[in-house]
Design a protein around this motif. Structure first.
Motif, mmCIF file in Angstrom:
data_model
loop_
_atom_site.group_PDB
_atom_site.id
_atom_site.type_symbol
_atom_site.label_atom_id
_atom_site.label_comp_id
_atom_site.label_asym_id
_atom_site.label_seq_id
_atom_site.Cartn_x
_atom_site.Cartn_y
_atom_site.Cartn_z
ATOM 1 N N VAL A 106 2.988 5.740 -2.285
ATOM 2 C CA VAL A 106 2.214 6.979 -2.367
ATOM 3 C C VAL A 106 2.023 7.334 -3.841
ATOM 4 O O VAL A 106 2.987 7.695 -4.530
ATOM 5 C CB VAL A 106 2.914 8.142 -1.637
ATOM 6 C CG1 VAL A 106 2.060 9.401 -1.714
ATOM 7 C CG2 VAL A 106 3.195 7.773 -0.182
ATOM 8 N N LYS B 102 -3.092 10.676 -5.918
ATOM 9 C CA LYS B 102 -3.932 9.884 -5.014
ATOM 10 C C LYS B 102 -5.398 10.212 -5.280
ATOM 11 O O LYS B 102 -5.814 11.365 -5.187
ATOM 12 C CB LYS B 102 -3.570 10.191 -3.556
ATOM 13 C CG LYS B 102 -4.338 9.368 -2.544
ATOM 14 C CD LYS B 102 -3.843 9.646 -1.121
ATOM 15 C CE LYS B 102 -4.641 8.871 -0.092
ATOM 16 N NZ LYS B 102 -4.163 9.091 1.296
ATOM 17 N N ALA C 162 -1.901 0.740 -5.362
ATOM 18 C CA ALA C 162 -1.286 2.068 -5.450
ATOM 19 C C ALA C 162 -1.382 2.606 -6.873
ATOM 20 O O ALA C 162 -1.626 3.803 -7.091
ATOM 21 C CB ALA C 162 0.168 2.003 -5.002
ATOM 22 N N GLY D 258 -4.516 4.304 -7.467
ATOM 23 C CA GLY D 258 -4.745 5.577 -6.802
ATOM 24 C C GLY D 258 -4.912 5.529 -5.301
ATOM 25 O O GLY D 258 -5.231 6.550 -4.677
ATOM 26 N N TYR D 259 -4.671 4.371 -4.684
ATOM 27 C CA TYR D 259 -4.744 4.249 -3.230
ATOM 28 C C TYR D 259 -3.356 4.406 -2.617
ATOM 29 O O TYR D 259 -2.367 3.911 -3.179
ATOM 30 C CB TYR D 259 -5.295 2.884 -2.809
ATOM 31 C CG TYR D 259 -6.726 2.646 -3.188
ATOM 32 C CD1 TYR D 259 -7.763 3.009 -2.333
ATOM 33 C CD2 TYR D 259 -7.047 2.048 -4.407
ATOM 34 C CE1 TYR D 259 -9.090 2.780 -2.679
ATOM 35 C CE2 TYR D 259 -8.366 1.822 -4.772
ATOM 36 C CZ TYR D 259 -9.384 2.188 -3.906
ATOM 37 O OH TYR D 259 -10.687 1.975 -4.251
ATOM 38 N N GLU D 260 -3.283 5.084 -1.472
ATOM 39 C CA GLU D 260 -2.035 5.062 -0.711
ATOM 40 C C GLU D 260 -2.020 3.738 0.053
ATOM 41 O O GLU D 260 -2.977 3.413 0.759
ATOM 42 C CB GLU D 260 -1.951 6.233 0.248
ATOM 43 C CG GLU D 260 -0.618 6.290 0.987
ATOM 44 C CD GLU D 260 -0.392 7.601 1.717
ATOM 45 O OE1 GLU D 260 0.641 7.711 2.397
ATOM 46 O OE2 GLU D 260 -1.243 8.512 1.597
#
Length: 343
Positions: A76, A80, A105, A108-110
């Motif tokens: 996480v 994000k 991640a 900026g991606y979960e």
């Protein structure tokens, strides 16, 4: 007298062959001793050892998820910047594709890095893996993550075969990224518990039996290289197994009705299996799928096309330059695809 000459001739031939084999083994040990020394993360020595995975990552909170058959890492980002989730799977080595999930991640991606097999509540080896285990993933996402759409699944090699099957069964998957994919379901890699790689509703999915590849191909590309310690290539074994299966069309993954957006990343010199041809087969059945292929690149986009595994060497394909270029360009292609579909 004639029999003595005959046995002497046979004995001489055997001695010559033994000398030749040992000479070739010594030559190949020398030829490949310094080749393809890849800096794999230490967890590749034991991919199921959770303690080997680095969870202290700047800007990203990493936790291990133990929810039934869902086993793996959740990443996480503290900031994000993209909607939804990206779920990553590795290949036949049994890894959760930790490095891809980590990289995304950090962008900026979960993300999730999930195991297909080998962990608690899962099949111990890569054979007869139930597709239904993905339902535990869906349930976890629905219960624990509010911003959970769209869902992209990234799979590499056998993980791509798995991901494509999942998208055939689970419309919750919005996007697919398939790296070195297969268009067919192949046999699992446990030769003691032999059968399909995948099951659904208790039944094995129809599969290409790799044991039924042509003997000449098996001899040329696997047996002889094993004896003389030159690189093994599995490509022709997979190809001949397809060709010799009269019902091979029934073993194709049914991608025609997959609604997910599909991006395929392939090396044109893949020597593990013919992912380039199989990607084209997928596109035939699902014309909206996109293929990005790279000349001079092999199966893993790393090294010079030979993977040293100690006792054996495996030909993965490509050159150092071709693989490095494909790795860099494919990451940009994946980044563009995800940005377009996670707005």
């Amino acid at each position: 007298m004639k029999s003595r000459k005959f046995f002497f001739s046979i004995f001489s031939i055997v001695i010559i062959l033994v000398i030749l084999v040992f000479s070739l083994r010594i030559y190949n040990d020398y030829k490949y001793k310094d080749i393809n020394v890849l800096n794999f993360p230490k967890y590749y020595k034991d991919v199921t050892n959770i303690s080997l995975y680095p969870t202290d990552i700047d800007g990203v909170d990493v936790t291990y998820v133990d929810e039934g058959r869902m086993q793996g890492f959740r990443f996480v980002p503290k900031k994000k910047s993209h909607k939804g989730l990206v779920i990553c799977y590795g290949g036949s080595e049994g890894s959760p594709n930790f490095e891809s999930a980590k990289r995304l991640a950090e962008e900026g991606y979960e993300t999730f890095a999930l195991f297909m097999f080998g962990m608690k509540n899962q099949e111990p080896t890569l054979t007869k893996i139930p597709l239904e285990q993905f339902e535990d993933v869906i349930n976890y996402i629905n219960k624990n993550i509010k911003d959970n759409k769209p869902i992209s699944v990234l799979g590499a090699s056998k993980g791509a075969e798995y991901a494509l099957n999942l998208a055939c069964k689970y419309p919750e998957i919005d996007n697919l990224i398939l790296i070195s994919p297969s268009s067919y379901n192949f046999a699992g890699l446990d030769f003691k518990d032999y059968g399909s790689s995948w099951t659904y509703k208790g039944k094995q999915l129809p599969y290409i039996d790799t044991k039924k590849s042509s003997f000449s191909s098996f001899l040329k590309n696997i047996i002889v290289p094993t004896i003389i310690k030159s690189p093994i290539s599995y490509k022709e074994t997979y190809k001949s197994a397809i060709e010799q299966d009269p019902s091979s069309q029934e073993k194709l993954i049914p991608v025609k009705n997959v609604k997910a957006n599909i991006l395929m990343i392939v090396g044109e010199d893949d020597l593990m299996w013919d992912s380039f041809a199989m990607a084209q087969k997928i596109k035939e059945k699902n014309p909206n799928a996109k293929i990005y292929s790279y000349k001079g690149a092999g199966h893993i986009f790393a090294g010079n096309g030979v993977l040293n595994l100690g006792r054996i060497r495996i030909a993965t394909g490509g050159t150092i330059e071709g693989n490095e270029k494909a790795r860099s360009e494919s990451r940009k292609t994946i980044a563009t695809f995800l940005k377009e579909n996670h707005k």
